[in-house]
Write an enzyme that holds these catalytic residues in place. Structure first.
Site, mmCIF file in Angstrom:
data_model
loop_
_atom_site.group_PDB
_atom_site.id
_atom_site.type_symbol
_atom_site.label_atom_id
_atom_site.label_comp_id
_atom_site.label_asym_id
_atom_site.label_seq_id
_atom_site.Cartn_x
_atom_site.Cartn_y
_atom_site.Cartn_z
ATOM 1 N N LYS A 174 0.743 -1.220 0.088
ATOM 2 C CA LYS A 174 -0.048 0.052 -0.230
ATOM 3 C C LYS A 174 0.749 1.183 -0.003
ATOM 4 O O LYS A 174 0.785 2.343 -0.872
ATOM 5 C CB LYS A 174 -0.944 0.402 1.001
ATOM 6 C CG LYS A 174 -1.975 -1.217 1.352
ATOM 7 C CD LYS A 174 -2.971 -0.962 2.398
ATOM 8 C CE LYS A 174 -2.392 -1.066 3.646
ATOM 9 N NZ LYS A 174 -1.619 -2.260 4.154
ATOM 10 N N ARG A 183 -9.733 0.319 8.538
ATOM 11 C CA ARG A 183 -9.293 -1.085 8.873
ATOM 12 C C ARG A 183 -10.603 -1.775 9.769
ATOM 13 O O ARG A 183 -10.453 -2.761 9.984
ATOM 14 C CB ARG A 183 -8.053 -0.771 9.872
ATOM 15 C CG ARG A 183 -7.023 -1.084 9.083
ATOM 16 C CD ARG A 183 -5.642 -1.025 9.947
ATOM 17 N NE ARG A 183 -4.461 -1.782 9.796
ATOM 18 C CZ ARG A 183 -3.427 -1.034 9.305
ATOM 19 N NH1 ARG A 183 -3.480 0.218 9.072
ATOM 20 N NH2 ARG A 183 -2.407 -1.697 8.977
ATOM 21 N N ARG A 192 11.270 -6.468 5.428
ATOM 22 C CA ARG A 192 11.152 -4.928 5.658
ATOM 23 C C ARG A 192 11.616 -4.592 7.022
ATOM 24 O O ARG A 192 12.505 -3.829 7.280
ATOM 25 C CB ARG A 192 9.797 -4.364 5.584
ATOM 26 C CG ARG A 192 9.672 -2.828 5.637
ATOM 27 C CD ARG A 192 8.130 -2.562 5.398
ATOM 28 N NE ARG A 192 7.429 -2.834 6.571
ATOM 29 C CZ ARG A 192 6.172 -2.622 6.504
ATOM 30 N NH1 ARG A 192 5.543 -2.111 5.272
ATOM 31 N NH2 ARG A 192 5.068 -2.954 7.365
ATOM 32 N N ARG A 213 11.496 -1.629 11.533
ATOM 33 C CA ARG A 213 10.096 -1.176 12.169
ATOM 34 C C ARG A 213 9.892 -2.192 13.010
ATOM 35 O O ARG A 213 10.014 -3.711 13.016
ATOM 36 C CB ARG A 213 9.040 -1.326 11.022
ATOM 37 C CG ARG A 213 8.420 -0.006 10.783
ATOM 38 C CD ARG A 213 7.126 0.093 9.905
ATOM 39 N NE ARG A 213 5.937 -0.864 10.394
ATOM 40 C CZ ARG A 213 4.995 -0.825 9.706
ATOM 41 N NH1 ARG A 213 4.775 -0.005 8.730
ATOM 42 N NH2 ARG A 213 3.908 -1.317 10.139
ATOM 43 N N ARG A 256 -1.017 -9.396 13.295
ATOM 44 C CA ARG A 256 -1.481 -8.198 12.246
ATOM 45 C C ARG A 256 -2.196 -9.000 11.258
ATOM 46 O O ARG A 256 -3.198 -8.443 10.827
ATOM 47 C CB ARG A 256 -0.262 -7.461 11.909
ATOM 48 C CG ARG A 256 0.270 -6.466 12.895
ATOM 49 C CD ARG A 256 1.573 -5.948 12.590
ATOM 50 N NE ARG A 256 1.895 -5.203 11.329
ATOM 51 C CZ ARG A 256 3.004 -5.125 10.797
ATOM 52 N NH1 ARG A 256 3.925 -5.705 11.026
ATOM 53 N NH2 ARG A 256 3.008 -4.383 9.722
HETATM 54 P P1 AMP Z 1 0.477 0.419 9.018
HETATM 55 O O1 AMP Z 1 1.580 1.257 9.168
HETATM 56 O O2 AMP Z 1 -0.517 0.766 8.180
HETATM 57 O O3 AMP Z 1 0.912 -1.158 8.699
HETATM 58 O O4 AMP Z 1 -0.002 0.408 10.746
HETATM 59 C C1 AMP Z 1 0.852 -0.119 11.770
HETATM 60 C C2 AMP Z 1 -0.096 -0.098 12.737
HETATM 61 O O5 AMP Z 1 -0.568 1.090 13.362
HETATM 62 C C3 AMP Z 1 -1.201 -1.364 12.770
HETATM 63 O O6 AMP Z 1 -0.658 -2.599 13.021
HETATM 64 C C4 AMP Z 1 -2.027 -0.666 13.870
HETATM 65 O O7 AMP Z 1 -1.573 -1.106 15.229
HETATM 66 C C5 AMP Z 1 -1.760 0.968 13.740
HETATM 67 N N1 AMP Z 1 -2.812 1.529 13.142
HETATM 68 C C6 AMP Z 1 -2.445 2.240 11.590
HETATM 69 N N2 AMP Z 1 -3.664 2.445 11.074
HETATM 70 C C7 AMP Z 1 -4.595 2.026 11.738
HETATM 71 C C8 AMP Z 1 -6.059 2.000 11.608
HETATM 72 N N3 AMP Z 1 -6.660 2.885 10.568
HETATM 73 N N4 AMP Z 1 -6.921 1.751 12.633
HETATM 74 C C9 AMP Z 1 -6.292 1.186 13.852
HETATM 75 N N5 AMP Z 1 -5.137 0.909 13.933
HETATM 76 C C10 AMP Z 1 -4.284 1.404 13.148
#
Ligand code: AMP
Length: 206
Positions: free
Chosen positions: A29, A104, A143, A149, A160
């Protein structure tokens, strides 16, 4: 950057192009969002990036978010919805938004519809990047090695993915019902994947 206001007006009251880039963790994404921004001049909203900046800045919100993120759990809806509401309101002149990692949950999906509507806008399309689990895990582990990260470790990755299938993937049916879902094969070269995305997006503005 050849987005033409009048041409997209059938999609959207203000002629904006609002795209959700959807998919499991590791589906690409972020990578594809950057290419979309470059080509179509949209504003990128990544809730993951926003939350990581709060953590880095050591804010209360960041501390709260970290307690969920470190376990691979979702941050509560009201927090992320509030962030999105503010951002949309703060950028009334944007050509459109790319929502990356949001929504999400179904509650987030419904809230986004409402916020867009309140701001005289509409959702243009949901691009769903389809990638097999095995490849997702391989990409995320890689990654983790490169970017460091902290949630890209095997245990958190599994959590996740589970959260994705339980809470996020059902949104696909929601968007299918609204005729907004476009599935994109998310495996192959970055360029080939982007070419499939371009075909869909160009179709919206032509
Ligand atoms: P990402 O960078 O999109 O993979 O997000 C990393 C983490 O941030 C996720 O595993 C969630 O813990 C939190 N997170 C990101 N976006 C959301 C969202 N829209 N709703 C809830 N938690 C989020």
């Amino acid at each position: 950057m050849y987005l033409c206001k009048s041409l997209v007006s059938s999609q959207n009251k203000k002629g904006m192009l609002n795209i959700i880039i959807f998919g499991a963790p590791g589906s690409g994404k972020g990578t594809q969002s950057l290419k979309l921004i470059e080509k179509y001049g949209l504003k990128h909203i990544s809730t993951g990036d926003l939350l990581r900046s709060e953590i880095k800045a050591g804010t209360d919100l960041g501390r709260l978010a970290e307690s969920y993120m470190s376990q691979g759990k979702l941050v509560p809806d009201e927090i992320v919805i509030g962030m999105i509401e503010n951002l949309i309101k703060e950028h009334p002149d944007a050509r459109g938004f790319i929502f990356d990692g949001f929504p999400r949950t179904l509650a987030q999906g419904k809230a986004l519809y409402e916020v867009l509507e309140q701001n005289g806008q509409d959702l243009s399309v949901v691009l769903s990047l389809e990638v097999e689990d095995k490849e997702l895990v391989e990409r995320l582990l890689k990654r983790g090695e490169i970017s460091g990260r902290s949630d890209d470790n095997r245990e958190t990755i599994e959590a996740r993915l589970q959260v994705y299938y339980d809470q996020t993937a059902p949104l696909k049916d929601y968007y299918q019902g609204k005729r907004k879902l476009e599935k994109i094969k998310g495996q192959g070269s970055i360029e080939d994947i982007f070419a499939s995305i371009e075909r869909v997006v160009d179709g919206l503005i032509e």
